[in-house]
Design a protein around this motif. Structure first.
Motif, short mmCIF file in Angstrom:
data_model
loop_
_atom_site.label_atom_id
_atom_site.label_comp_id
_atom_site.label_asym_id
_atom_site.label_seq_id
_atom_site.Cartn_x
_atom_site.Cartn_y
_atom_site.Cartn_z
N CYS A 35 1.23 -1.16 0.30
CA CYS A 35 -0.46 -0.10 0.33
C CYS A 35 0.84 1.19 0.17
N TRP A 36 1.89 0.99 0.28
CA TRP A 36 2.71 2.00 0.20
C TRP A 36 4.19 2.70 -0.58
N HIS A 37 4.63 3.46 -1.02
CA HIS A 37 5.76 3.98 -1.86
C HIS A 37 6.50 3.92 -0.60
N GLU A 38 8.00 3.41 -1.51
CA GLU A 38 9.10 3.19 -0.65
C GLU A 38 9.50 4.09 0.36
N ASP A 39 9.16 5.44 0.19
CA ASP A 39 9.62 6.61 0.96
C ASP A 39 8.59 7.08 1.60
N GLY A 40 7.41 6.42 2.17
CA GLY A 40 5.92 6.36 2.49
C GLY A 40 6.92 6.81 4.00
N PHE A 41 5.73 7.78 4.69
CA PHE A 41 5.53 7.81 6.36
C PHE A 41 4.23 7.73 6.64
N MET A 42 3.80 7.60 7.85
CA MET A 42 3.49 7.36 8.79
C MET A 42 3.02 8.54 9.96
N MET A 43 1.91 9.48 9.76
CA MET A 43 2.09 9.71 11.13
C MET A 43 0.57 9.97 12.13
N ALA A 44 1.21 8.59 12.99
CA ALA A 44 0.03 8.15 13.97
C ALA A 44 0.37 8.75 15.34
N THR A 45 -0.81 8.70 16.47
CA THR A 45 -0.84 9.06 17.79
C THR A 45 1.50 8.21 18.57
N TRP A 46 1.12 7.31 18.15
CA TRP A 46 1.94 6.53 18.96
C TRP A 46 3.39 6.24 17.85
N CYS A 47 3.34 6.64 16.60
CA CYS A 47 4.48 6.09 16.20
C CYS A 47 4.61 7.60 15.08
N GLN A 48 5.50 8.14 14.69
CA GLN A 48 5.77 8.64 13.14
C GLN A 48 7.48 8.16 12.65
N ALA A 49 7.12 7.40 11.95
CA ALA A 49 8.27 6.90 10.91
C ALA A 49 7.81 6.25 9.09
N PRO A 50 8.88 6.63 9.56
CA PRO A 50 8.94 5.41 7.92
C PRO A 50 7.78 4.86 7.64
N ALA A 51 7.64 3.97 6.74
CA ALA A 51 6.33 3.08 6.37
C ALA A 51 7.04 1.92 7.42
N SER A 52 8.27 1.45 6.58
CA SER A 52 8.84 0.24 6.52
C SER A 52 9.20 0.01 8.33
N ASP A 53 9.17 1.52 8.92
CA ASP A 53 9.64 0.71 10.24
C ASP A 53 7.98 1.04 11.31
N PHE A 54 7.33 2.29 10.52
CA PHE A 54 5.92 1.58 10.70
C PHE A 54 5.60 0.49 11.54
N ILE A 55 6.00 -0.54 9.75
CA ILE A 55 4.96 -1.70 9.50
C ILE A 55 5.93 -3.02 10.86
N LYS A 56 6.93 -2.66 10.85
CA LYS A 56 8.04 -3.40 11.71
C LYS A 56 6.96 -2.80 13.60
N ALA A 57 7.13 -1.45 13.72
CA ALA A 57 6.47 -1.46 15.09
C ALA A 57 5.29 -1.94 14.78
N SER A 58 4.06 -2.23 14.25
CA SER A 58 3.34 -2.40 13.96
C SER A 58 3.04 -4.64 14.16
N GLN A 59 3.63 -4.72 13.16
CA GLN A 59 3.92 -6.23 13.84
C GLN A 59 4.64 -6.57 15.33
N ALA A 60 5.26 -6.03 15.66
CA ALA A 60 6.49 -5.97 17.36
C ALA A 60 4.57 -5.85 18.05
N GLY A 61 3.83 -4.93 18.15
CA GLY A 61 2.48 -5.11 18.32
C GLY A 61 1.61 -6.15 18.86
N TRP A 62 1.19 -6.51 17.41
CA TRP A 62 0.53 -7.54 16.98
C TRP A 62 1.26 -8.77 18.06
N ALA A 63 2.91 -8.87 17.99
CA ALA A 63 3.22 -10.30 19.03
C ALA A 63 2.81 -9.96 19.89
N LYS A 64 3.08 -9.08 20.73
CA LYS A 64 2.90 -8.87 21.92
C LYS A 64 0.97 -8.74 22.40
#
Length: 205
Positions: A35-64
């Motif tokens: 869904c993202w371009h390689e330079d995509g960026f996500m601004m969320a309350t809990w995470c402001q990061a490049p899309a790749s980092d946001f995905i990793k953070a989402s995966q980590a949260g999912w696992a927890k």
């Protein structure tokens, strides 16, 4: 661009936004990444990061066991050539314990997406949610919940209960996100208009 061609482009962008919510909430990370371009960026309350980092953070949260779900409503898409701004009515629903009580927070707002077509593929370049109002309810309606009013008041009205919950489970929450009214959301609209004119992305402002 003809009317029919523009309508097809709007539909493609709308499908992109819908896929984001379905694939992210299902934990379908590879398709979510598309869904993202390689330079995509996500601004969320809990995470402001490049899309790749946001995905990793989402995966980590999912696992927890972090439970964040999205529900989409109406969508409005403005297209200008290979660029688009999509505004989508949405709710963010998060479940967690607050002071030992299991609660649901529901935050109503809009996804505001800077999108672009590159090599025939539409993708998100920047996602900035707009947080309009929220509420917190115990899952057990008989439970008693007492919040720290001073902490609650530190967050903007549009997402203060969501921020309260997220702070309680260990996230550093950004405190100046756009709401329904005010300079932050007006600046976002200006950045969106500039994006459609072909100017360099000027967000976060």
């Amino acid at each position: 661009m003809t009317h029919d061609a523009e309508m097809i482009q709007r539909q493609r962008v709308a499908e992109l936004v819908q896929n984001w919510a379905v694939w992210r909430d299902a934990g379908d990370w590879e398709r979510f990444r598309s869904c993202w371009h390689e330079d995509g960026f996500m601004m969320a309350t809990w995470c402001q990061a490049p899309a790749s980092d946001f995905i990793k953070a989402s995966q980590a949260g999912w696992a927890k066991g972090v439970s964040i779900l999205h529900f989409l409503g109406g969508i409005s898409v403005d297209v200008a050539g290979t660029r688009a701004i999509a505004q989508t009515k949405m709710t963010i629903s998060q479940r967690a314990e607050v002071h030992g009580v299991l609660v649901d927070v529901v935050c109503t707002g809009r996804f505001y997406d800077f999108c672009e077509e590159r090599a025939g593929r539409w993708g998100i370049v920047m996602r900035q949610p707009i947080y309009e109002k929220d509420r917190m309810d115990p899952v057990d309606p008989a439970a008693r919940l007492d919040l720290d009013r001073d902490l609650l008041a530190r967050f903007p009205e549009g997402y203060r209960h969501l921020a309260y919950l997220q702070t309680g489970i260990g996230y550093e929450v950004k405190r100046d996100m756009p709401g329904l009214k005010g300079e932050r959301v007006e600046a976002l609209y200006r950045a969106g208009a500039a994006w459609l004119r072909g100017e360099t992305l000027a967000w976060p402002a």
